[in-house]
Design a protein around this motif. Structure first.
Motif, mmCIF file in Angstrom:
data_model
loop_
_atom_site.group_PDB
_atom_site.id
_atom_site.type_symbol
_atom_site.label_atom_id
_atom_site.label_comp_id
_atom_site.label_asym_id
_atom_site.label_seq_id
_atom_site.Cartn_x
_atom_site.Cartn_y
_atom_site.Cartn_z
ATOM 1 N N GLY A 1 -8.747 39.462 128.191
ATOM 2 C CA GLY A 1 -9.226 39.035 129.495
ATOM 3 C C GLY A 1 -10.725 38.898 129.644
ATOM 4 O O GLY A 1 -11.202 38.499 130.699
ATOM 5 N N SER A 2 -11.478 39.244 128.596
ATOM 6 C CA SER A 2 -12.933 39.089 128.657
ATOM 7 C C SER A 2 -13.424 38.514 127.332
ATOM 8 O O SER A 2 -12.680 38.479 126.353
ATOM 9 N N THR A 3 -14.680 38.098 127.313
ATOM 10 C CA THR A 3 -15.253 37.490 126.114
ATOM 11 C C THR A 3 -15.758 38.524 125.115
ATOM 12 O O THR A 3 -16.422 38.168 124.148
ATOM 13 N N ASN A 4 -15.414 39.791 125.324
ATOM 14 C CA ASN A 4 -15.820 40.829 124.382
ATOM 15 C C ASN A 4 -14.766 41.936 124.282
ATOM 16 O O ASN A 4 -15.088 43.110 124.235
ATOM 17 N N SER A 5 -13.492 41.519 124.229
ATOM 18 C CA SER A 5 -12.417 42.507 124.148
ATOM 19 C C SER A 5 -11.273 41.987 123.292
ATOM 20 O O SER A 5 -11.115 40.781 123.103
ATOM 21 N N ALA A 6 -10.473 42.927 122.791
ATOM 22 C CA ALA A 6 -9.280 42.591 122.011
ATOM 23 C C ALA A 6 -8.411 43.842 121.919
ATOM 24 O O ALA A 6 -8.843 44.947 122.261
ATOM 25 N N ILE A 7 -7.195 43.631 121.430
ATOM 26 C CA ILE A 7 -6.284 44.733 121.144
ATOM 27 C C ILE A 7 -5.542 44.398 119.862
ATOM 28 O O ILE A 7 -5.279 43.225 119.587
ATOM 29 N N GLU A 8 -5.253 45.405 119.076
ATOM 30 C CA GLU A 8 -4.498 45.203 117.833
ATOM 31 C C GLU A 8 -3.021 45.416 118.119
ATOM 32 O O GLU A 8 -2.626 46.481 118.617
ATOM 33 N N LEU A 9 -2.211 44.383 117.807
ATOM 34 C CA LEU A 9 -0.779 44.429 118.072
ATOM 35 C C LEU A 9 0.013 43.893 116.885
ATOM 36 O O LEU A 9 -0.467 43.007 116.169
ATOM 37 N N THR A 10 1.223 44.382 116.720
ATOM 38 C CA THR A 10 2.152 43.783 115.767
ATOM 39 C C THR A 10 2.757 42.539 116.431
ATOM 40 O O THR A 10 2.634 42.355 117.664
ATOM 41 N N CYS A 11 3.450 41.732 115.657
ATOM 42 C CA CYS A 11 4.107 40.549 116.225
ATOM 43 C C CYS A 11 5.133 40.953 117.281
ATOM 44 O O CYS A 11 5.222 40.320 118.335
ATOM 45 N N ARG B 1 3.060 35.683 109.688
ATOM 46 C CA ARG B 1 2.676 36.086 108.327
ATOM 47 C C ARG B 1 1.796 37.326 108.317
ATOM 48 O O ARG B 1 1.466 37.841 107.255
ATOM 49 N N PHE B 2 1.430 37.825 109.490
ATOM 50 C CA PHE B 2 0.552 38.983 109.587
ATOM 51 C C PHE B 2 1.278 40.201 110.141
ATOM 52 O O PHE B 2 2.110 40.075 111.038
ATOM 53 N N LYS B 3 0.894 41.361 109.632
ATOM 54 C CA LYS B 3 1.431 42.618 110.166
ATOM 55 C C LYS B 3 0.819 42.896 111.537
ATOM 56 O O LYS B 3 1.502 43.320 112.463
ATOM 57 N N ASN B 4 -0.510 42.652 111.657
ATOM 58 C CA ASN B 4 -1.227 42.910 112.908
ATOM 59 C C ASN B 4 -2.059 41.707 113.299
ATOM 60 O O ASN B 4 -2.594 41.007 112.437
ATOM 61 N N LEU B 5 -2.157 41.507 114.599
ATOM 62 C CA LEU B 5 -2.940 40.412 115.178
ATOM 63 C C LEU B 5 -3.846 40.975 116.254
ATOM 64 O O LEU B 5 -3.630 42.082 116.752
ATOM 65 N N ILE C 1 -14.537 41.971 114.860
ATOM 66 C CA ILE C 1 -13.473 42.928 114.543
ATOM 67 C C ILE C 1 -13.448 43.257 113.046
ATOM 68 O O ILE C 1 -13.062 44.345 112.651
ATOM 69 N N GLY C 2 -13.865 42.281 112.229
ATOM 70 C CA GLY C 2 -13.850 42.484 110.783
ATOM 71 C C GLY C 2 -12.541 42.107 110.127
ATOM 72 O O GLY C 2 -12.080 42.783 109.206
ATOM 73 N N VAL C 3 -11.915 41.033 110.624
ATOM 74 C CA VAL C 3 -10.661 40.528 110.062
ATOM 75 C C VAL C 3 -10.800 39.042 109.750
ATOM 76 O O VAL C 3 -11.785 38.413 110.152
ATOM 77 N N ALA C 4 -9.815 38.490 109.074
ATOM 78 C CA ALA C 4 -9.791 37.052 108.806
ATOM 79 C C ALA C 4 -9.601 36.297 110.116
ATOM 80 O O ALA C 4 -8.860 36.762 110.999
ATOM 81 N N PRO C 5 -10.244 35.134 110.286
ATOM 82 C CA PRO C 5 -10.074 34.351 111.515
ATOM 83 C C PRO C 5 -8.607 34.072 111.861
ATOM 84 O O PRO C 5 -8.241 34.055 113.036
ATOM 85 N N ALA C 6 -7.768 33.887 110.866
ATOM 86 C CA ALA C 6 -6.356 33.590 111.118
ATOM 87 C C ALA C 6 -5.646 34.727 111.851
ATOM 88 O O ALA C 6 -4.652 34.491 112.540
ATOM 89 N N GLN C 7 -6.151 35.977 111.741
ATOM 90 C CA GLN C 7 -5.522 37.112 112.406
ATOM 91 C C GLN C 7 -5.860 37.214 113.887
ATOM 92 O O GLN C 7 -5.313 38.063 114.591
#
Length: 171
Positions: free
Chosen positions: A127-137, A118-122, A36-42
């Motif tokens: 549901g799969s090993t190659n997917s994600a979604i960007e969400l606020t808290c 501590r993050f604006k977006n996470l 994704i190109g973000v810090a692991p903590a996100q």
């Protein structure tokens, strides 16, 4: 199949098209962060634990956080015992590497750890090993039907953890 359950879950908010699918694996925190190109903590990782009776509970935490057994026991009144990969699949409908609090096979209690606030977006898996979604808290809380915010993790507090997460002056 699991990704499709998550798509259906997000369709009710017209967010199903926001699910990102990757050519690379996002199954681990580090793989997801690199992809994704973000810090692991996100990366919002979903951990599955044995609850009371047959029902599991899910804890969603920042990618750099670790369960604090004492905090967990104080909050839930039982020991933190993670599910086996087979139990995770049976309880959530998602295989390890794609576990998320969306589109679940069973109605499970979901708790969000304060390590993510501590993050604006996470970026949780979908549901799969190659997917994600960007969400606020707030979106993560609402879309996961979380019961509450909890403080059951360690390892993410302090300046060293903030530096490792790529976060500066967030206090």
């Amino acid at each position: 199949m699991s990704l499709e359950c998550v798509r259906k879950h997000f369709k009710q908010w017209n967010r199903d098209q926001d699910i990102m699918e990757f050519d690379n694996s996002s199954a681990t925190v580090s793989e997801a962060a690199d992809t994704i190109g973000v810090a692991p903590a996100q990366i919002a990782k979903t951990l599955s634990f044995r609850g009371e009776g047959e029902k599991a509970i899910l804890i969603v935490a920042a990618g750099d956080a670790k369960i604090d057994n004492k905090k967990f026991r104080n909050k839930f009144d039982f020991k933190a015992r993670m599910l086996s990969p087979d139990e995770v699949l049976k309880q959530t409908g998602h295989a390890v590497g794609g576990v998320c609090p969306f589109g679940l096979a069973n109605e499970l209690d979901v708790f969000l750890d304060v390590s993510m606030k501590r993050f604006k977006n996470l970026f949780p898996a979908c549901g799969s090993t190659n997917s994600a979604i960007e969400l606020t808290c707030d979106e993560l809380f609402n879309f996961s039907n979380a019961k509450e915010w909890v403080d059951v993790c360690k390892g993410w507090e302090g300046e060293q953890a903030k530096e490792a997460a790529g976060v500066k002056n967030m206090t």
